[in-house]
Design a protein around this motif. Structure first.
Motif, PDB file in Angstrom:
ATOM      1  N   HIS A  46       1.057  -1.091  -0.154  1.00 20.52           N
ATOM      2  CA  HIS A  46      -0.010  -0.380  -0.085  1.00 20.52           C
ATOM      3  C   HIS A  46       0.864   1.785   0.296  1.00 20.52           C
ATOM      4  CE1 HIS A  46      -3.000  -2.778   0.570  1.00 20.52           C
ATOM      5  NE2 HIS A  46      -1.846  -3.558   1.679  1.00 20.52           N
ATOM      6  N   HIS A  47       1.759   1.167  -0.551  1.00 16.61           N
ATOM      7  CA  HIS A  47       2.734   2.692  -1.030  1.00 16.61           C
ATOM      8  C   HIS A  47       2.873   3.237  -1.696  1.00 16.61           C
ATOM      9  CE1 HIS A  47       4.481  -0.173  -3.035  1.00 16.61           C
ATOM     10  NE2 HIS A  47       4.845   0.408  -4.394  1.00 16.61           N
ATOM     11  N   GLY A  54       5.180  11.632   3.378  1.00 13.74           N
ATOM     12  CA  GLY A  54       4.400  10.389   4.510  1.00 13.74           C
ATOM     13  C   GLY A  54       4.495   9.280   3.832  1.00 13.74           C
ATOM     14  N   GLN A  55       5.219   8.970   2.757  1.00 12.37           N
ATOM     15  CA  GLN A  55       4.571   7.886   1.980  1.00 12.37           C
ATOM     16  C   GLN A  55       5.536   6.757   2.767  1.00 12.37           C
ATOM     17  OE1 GLN A  55       5.873   7.547  -2.161  1.00 12.37           O
ATOM     18  NE2 GLN A  55       4.577   6.102  -2.502  1.00 12.37           N
ATOM     19  N   ILE A  56       5.463   5.560   3.307  1.00 14.26           N
ATOM     20  CA  ILE A  56       5.937   4.388   3.271  1.00 14.26           C
ATOM     21  C   ILE A  56       6.056   3.767   2.213  1.00 14.26           C
ATOM     22  CG2 ILE A  56       5.971   2.730   4.915  1.00 14.26           C
ATOM     23  CD1 ILE A  56       6.535   5.309   6.851  1.00 14.26           C
ATOM     24  N   ILE A  57       7.724   3.261   2.527  1.00 14.32           N
ATOM     25  CA  ILE A  57       7.938   2.246   1.056  1.00 14.32           C
ATOM     26  C   ILE A  57       8.475   1.110   2.299  1.00 14.32           C
ATOM     27  CG2 ILE A  57       8.891   1.007  -1.025  1.00 14.32           C
ATOM     28  CD1 ILE A  57       8.677   4.474  -1.109  1.00 14.32           C
ATOM     29  N   GLU A  58       8.345  -0.454   2.147  1.00 15.79           N
ATOM     30  CA  GLU A  58       9.586  -1.151   2.616  1.00 15.79           C
ATOM     31  C   GLU A  58       9.986  -2.382   1.702  1.00 15.79           C
ATOM     32  OE1 GLU A  58       6.367  -3.180   6.203  1.00 15.79           O
ATOM     33  OE2 GLU A  58       5.168  -2.451   4.545  1.00 15.79           O
ATOM     34  N   TYR A  59      11.302  -2.926   2.153  1.00 21.64           N
ATOM     35  CA  TYR A  59      11.819  -3.640   1.204  1.00 21.64           C
ATOM     36  C   TYR A  59      12.327  -4.471   1.763  1.00 21.64           C
ATOM     37  CZ  TYR A  59      12.185   1.583  -0.487  1.00 21.64           C
ATOM     38  OH  TYR A  59      12.499   2.739  -0.640  1.00 21.64           O
ATOM     39  N   THR A  60      13.130  -5.207   0.929  1.00 20.85           N
ATOM     40  CA  THR A  60      13.930  -6.590   1.456  1.00 20.85           C
ATOM     41  C   THR A  60      15.110  -6.166   0.742  1.00 20.85           C
ATOM     42  OG1 THR A  60      12.926  -8.463   0.661  1.00 20.85           O
ATOM     43  CG2 THR A  60      12.129  -7.905   2.555  1.00 20.85           C
ATOM     44  N   VAL A  61      16.170  -5.746   1.934  1.00 25.46           N
ATOM     45  CA  VAL A  61      17.725  -6.375   0.881  1.00 25.46           C
ATOM     46  C   VAL A  61      18.174  -7.091   1.489  1.00 25.46           C
ATOM     47  CG1 VAL A  61      17.363  -3.904  -0.099  1.00 25.46           C
ATOM     48  CG2 VAL A  61      18.132  -4.549   2.803  1.00 25.46           C
ATOM     49  N   LYS A  62      19.486  -7.987   1.027  1.00 24.65           N
ATOM     50  CA  LYS A  62      20.531  -9.000   1.232  1.00 24.65           C
ATOM     51  C   LYS A  62      21.543  -8.431   0.903  1.00 24.65           C
ATOM     52  CE  LYS A  62      17.785 -13.103  -0.245  1.00 24.65           C
ATOM     53  NZ  LYS A  62      17.180 -13.748  -1.240  1.00 24.65           N
ATOM     54  N   PRO A  63      22.566  -7.652   1.792  1.00 24.20           N
ATOM     55  CA  PRO A  63      23.914  -6.228   1.753  1.00 24.20           C
ATOM     56  C   PRO A  63      24.810  -7.191   2.411  1.00 24.20           C
ATOM     57  CG  PRO A  63      22.452  -5.645   3.624  1.00 24.20           C
ATOM     58  CD  PRO A  63      21.525  -6.792   2.866  1.00 24.20           C
ATOM     59  N   VAL A  64      24.286  -8.496   3.344  1.00 22.47           N
ATOM     60  CA  VAL A  64      25.399  -8.944   4.443  1.00 22.47           C
ATOM     61  C   VAL A  64      25.373 -10.283   3.843  1.00 22.47           C
ATOM     62  CG1 VAL A  64      26.934  -8.923   5.949  1.00 22.47           C
ATOM     63  CG2 VAL A  64      26.374  -7.174   5.407  1.00 22.47           C
ATOM     64  N   LEU A  65      26.581 -10.900   3.339  1.00 21.41           N
ATOM     65  CA  LEU A  65      26.345 -12.610   3.214  1.00 21.41           C
ATOM     66  C   LEU A  65      24.797 -13.406   2.653  1.00 21.41           C
ATOM     67  CD1 LEU A  65      28.042 -13.210   6.428  1.00 21.41           C
ATOM     68  CD2 LEU A  65      28.736 -12.863   4.428  1.00 21.41           C
ATOM     69  N   GLY A  66      24.604 -12.719   1.970  1.00 14.58           N
ATOM     70  CA  GLY A  66      22.769 -12.991   1.638  1.00 14.58           C
ATOM     71  C   GLY A  66      21.788 -12.841   2.157  1.00 14.58           C
ATOM     72  N   LEU A  67      21.934 -12.656   3.404  1.00 14.41           N
ATOM     73  CA  LEU A  67      20.698 -12.560   4.079  1.00 14.41           C
ATOM     74  C   LEU A  67      19.895 -11.680   4.033  1.00 14.41           C
ATOM     75  CD1 LEU A  67      23.417 -13.466   7.758  1.00 14.41           C
ATOM     76  CD2 LEU A  67      22.122 -14.946   6.321  1.00 14.41           C
ATOM     77  N   PRO A  68      18.694 -11.951   4.332  1.00 11.72           N
ATOM     78  CA  PRO A  68      17.611 -10.794   3.673  1.00 11.72           C
ATOM     79  C   PRO A  68      17.138  -9.878   5.784  1.00 11.72           C
ATOM     80  CG  PRO A  68      16.455 -12.946   4.523  1.00 11.72           C
ATOM     81  CD  PRO A  68      18.290 -13.318   4.410  1.00 11.72           C
ATOM     82  N   LEU A  69      17.462  -8.538   5.248  1.00 16.13           N
ATOM     83  CA  LEU A  69      17.035  -7.739   6.572  1.00 16.13           C
ATOM     84  C   LEU A  69      15.491  -6.910   5.492  1.00 16.13           C
ATOM     85  CD1 LEU A  69      20.472  -5.867   6.834  1.00 16.13           C
ATOM     86  CD2 LEU A  69      18.900  -7.861   7.963  1.00 16.13           C
ATOM     87  N   TYR A  70      15.088  -6.620   6.823  1.00 15.75           N
ATOM     88  CA  TYR A  70      13.991  -5.224   6.654  1.00 15.75           C
ATOM     89  C   TYR A  70      13.965  -3.947   6.812  1.00 15.75           C
ATOM     90  CZ  TYR A  70       8.832  -3.172   7.691  1.00 15.75           C
ATOM     91  OH  TYR A  70       8.385  -2.510   7.661  1.00 15.75           O
ATOM     92  N   TRP A  71      13.768  -2.999   5.485  1.00 18.91           N
ATOM     93  CA  TRP A  71      13.661  -2.077   5.837  1.00 18.91           C
ATOM     94  C   TRP A  71      12.496  -0.995   5.041  1.00 18.91           C
ATOM     95  CZ3 TRP A  71      18.431   0.215   2.600  1.00 18.91           C
ATOM     96  CH2 TRP A  71      19.238   0.627   2.380  1.00 18.91           C
ATOM     97  N   ILE A  75       8.967   8.878   3.157  1.00 19.31           N
ATOM     98  CA  ILE A  75       9.422  10.274   2.241  1.00 19.31           C
ATOM     99  C   ILE A  75       9.029  10.849   2.931  1.00 19.31           C
ATOM    100  CG2 ILE A  75       8.692  11.392  -0.109  1.00 19.31           C
ATOM    101  CD1 ILE A  75      10.243   8.259  -0.608  1.00 19.31           C
ATOM    102  N   THR A  76       9.842  12.034   3.022  1.00 22.06           N
ATOM    103  CA  THR A  76       9.644  12.830   4.022  1.00 22.06           C
ATOM    104  C   THR A  76       9.137  14.125   3.580  1.00 22.06           C
ATOM    105  OG1 THR A  76      11.971  13.282   5.072  1.00 22.06           O
ATOM    106  CG2 THR A  76      10.829  11.749   6.447  1.00 22.06           C
ATOM    107  N   HIS A  77      10.046  14.175   2.426  1.00 23.23           N
ATOM    108  CA  HIS A  77       9.504  15.773   2.016  1.00 23.23           C
ATOM    109  C   HIS A  77      10.094  15.694   0.307  1.00 23.23           C
ATOM    110  CE1 HIS A  77      11.930  16.998   5.901  1.00 23.23           C
ATOM    111  NE2 HIS A  77      11.712  17.744   5.780  1.00 23.23           N
ATOM    112  N   VAL A  78       8.284  16.202  -0.704  1.00 26.91           N
ATOM    113  CA  VAL A  78       8.980  16.687  -1.935  1.00 26.91           C
ATOM    114  C   VAL A  78       8.424  17.412  -2.057  1.00 26.91           C
ATOM    115  CG1 VAL A  78       7.716  15.341  -3.632  1.00 26.91           C
ATOM    116  CG2 VAL A  78       7.398  14.049  -1.462  1.00 26.91           C
ATOM    117  N   GLU A  79       9.135  18.091  -3.180  1.00 27.88           N
ATOM    118  CA  GLU A  79       8.778  19.487  -4.170  1.00 27.88           C
ATOM    119  C   GLU A  79       8.905  18.491  -5.099  1.00 27.88           C
ATOM    120  OE1 GLU A  79       9.632  23.843  -4.578  1.00 27.88           O
ATOM    121  OE2 GLU A  79      10.502  23.310  -2.642  1.00 27.88           O
ATOM    122  N   ASP A  80       7.664  18.787  -6.194  1.00 30.20           N
ATOM    123  CA  ASP A  80       7.381  18.287  -7.404  1.00 30.20           C
ATOM    124  C   ASP A  80       8.125  18.782  -8.764  1.00 30.20           C
ATOM    125  OD1 ASP A  80       6.198  16.750  -9.032  1.00 30.20           O
ATOM    126  OD2 ASP A  80       5.406  18.615 -10.380  1.00 30.20           O
TER     127      ASP A  80
END
Length: 155
Positions: A46-47, A54-71, A75-80
């Motif tokens: 629902h991003h 105020g937009q919230i975006i959720e990800y998973t990433v595997k930055p170290v040794l292929g271990l999944p991390l939630y991130w 989005i705190t500021h937007v000027e078109d």
């Protein structure tokens, strides 16, 4: 206490400001400009399609040794067609503040990214930054630079 680090990149693109904004302000395009080995995946349902403060975006990433991390970022500021800022709410950093700036130029668009980040675990975070985090971030932004240049052309 660990330090706050920063990274700045500037890229010239031979496209219109509207084209740059449409591409970079869409969460759907993040995977395309992220190295495959990071296992980047947007998991939020629902991003929204258009960027907004105020937009919230959720990800998973595997930055170290292929271990999944939630991130989770907000989005705190937007000027078109000028800039937007994403900040980590949950994830691998103690602090993540990423500014994306866009400026029309006679030859297209100048895109500037400024990231401020802090790692957890005090001096161990500083050691991790020296050993691999700083280089990993540089590699990610270098990859992005090449992919964007391939997609839109060199500025």
């Amino acid at each position: 206490m660990s330090k706050v680090y920063s990274l700045k990149t500037i890229q010239q693109l031979p496209i219109t400001l509207e084209q740059a904004w449409d591409f970079f302000s869409s969460p759907a395009n993040l995977k395309e400009i992220t190295p495959d080995n990071l296992g980047f995946n947007i998991v939020s349902k629902h991003h929204g399609e258009k960027m907004y403060a105020g937009q919230i975006i959720e990800y998973t990433v595997k930055p170290v040794l292929g271990l999944p991390l939630y991130w989770m970022t907000e989005i705190t500021h937007v000027e078109d067609k000028k800039y937007f800022v994403d900040e980590q709410r949950f994830g691998p950093y103690s602090m993540w503040h990423h500014q994306h700036h866009f400026k029309a130029t006679p030859k297209g668009v100048e895109m500037t990214d400024i990231v401020h980040y802090k790692l957890p675990f005090w001096f161990l975070g500083d050691i991790a930054n020296i050993l691999f985090v700083k280089q990993q971030l540089k590699t990610i932004f270098d990859y992005r630079f090449k992919i964007v240049e391939k997609k839109f052309g060199a500025g």
